[in-house]
Design an enzyme around this catalytic site. Structure first.
Site, PDB file in Angstrom:
ATOM      1  N   HIS A  57       0.767  -1.303  -0.016  1.00 31.01           N
ATOM      2  CA  HIS A  57       0.010   0.044   0.234  1.00 31.01           C
ATOM      3  C   HIS A  57       0.857   1.351  -0.040  1.00 31.01           C
ATOM      4  CE1 HIS A  57       0.647   0.022   4.384  1.00 31.01           C
ATOM      5  NE2 HIS A  57      -0.033   1.387   4.260  1.00 31.01           N
TER       6      HIS A  57
ATOM      7  N   TYR B   2      11.810   4.469   0.016  1.00 25.53           N
ATOM      8  CA  TYR B   2      10.631   4.836  -0.820  1.00 25.53           C
ATOM      9  C   TYR B   2       9.601   5.867  -0.101  1.00 25.53           C
ATOM     10  CZ  TYR B   2      12.350   0.275  -2.397  1.00 25.53           C
ATOM     11  OH  TYR B   2      12.969  -0.749  -2.891  1.00 25.53           O
TER      12      TYR B   2
END
Length: 176
Positions: A58, A146
């Protein structure tokens, strides 16, 4: 029944977008494809990224929309679509998805929240950046590759040890 979303041209929104399989690691495994999909959509349909973190299954993002535009749903649809087109077919696809020409990669919907003021924005940016720690992927938010936290660190808005708990306390010159 039509799902109704809050749309404010020029608004700032927090999003949660999930893969269909919560056991997948596709988003980080194919981060290059996700980045290219976002870049391509952003060129055609601009928006400003205030914060973003991509976890294995997600992601959370905060976008500021252009002053004359609130169609974030179109942008998410196109990002998901471009990502899906670039990924090899591996997933089982149910009849409902197949009849609509869909892949089985993404959850159909996403969650959005319209940001209401600076305090709400700050709270959501913090949530985005601390999310890899919350999920146990890293001990320090800055260790997750990230995440937009790295831009915040480069700009001097956060330090690499932001939100870290001290590993030990020092009393009378000795670690306890």
């Amino acid at each position: 029944m039509r799902y109704r979303r809050t749309t404010v041209p020029g608004g700032t929104y927090f999003f949660t977008v999930n893969l269909a399989s919560r056991a997948s690691d596709l988003l980080v495994k194919r981060i290059d494809v996700l980045r290219e999909a976002v870049k391509t959509v952003k060129q055609r349909y601009p928006f400003r990224i205030l914060a973003w973190v991509v976890l294995p299954e997600h992601m959370h993002a905060i976008w500021e929309m252009p002053t004359d535009d609130a169609d974030y749903s179109k942008r998410w649809m196109l990002i998901k679509q471009r990502f899906s087109w670039a990924i090899e077919r591996y997933e089982a696809i149910g009849a409902s998805r197949r009849s609509k020409g869909e892949r089985g990669i993404w959850q159909r919907r996403f969650w959005e929240h319209c940001i209401k003021g600076e305090q709400d924005l700050a709270r959501h940016v913090d949530y985005v950046h601390v999310n890899p720690v919350k999920h146990g992927y890293v001990e320090r938010a800055s260790d997750w590759p990230y995440s937009s936290i790295h831009r915040y660190i480069r700009q001097g808005m956060l330090t690499p040890d932001w939100a870290c708990e001290p590993d030990a306390t020092i009393q009378d010159g000795e670690r306890s």
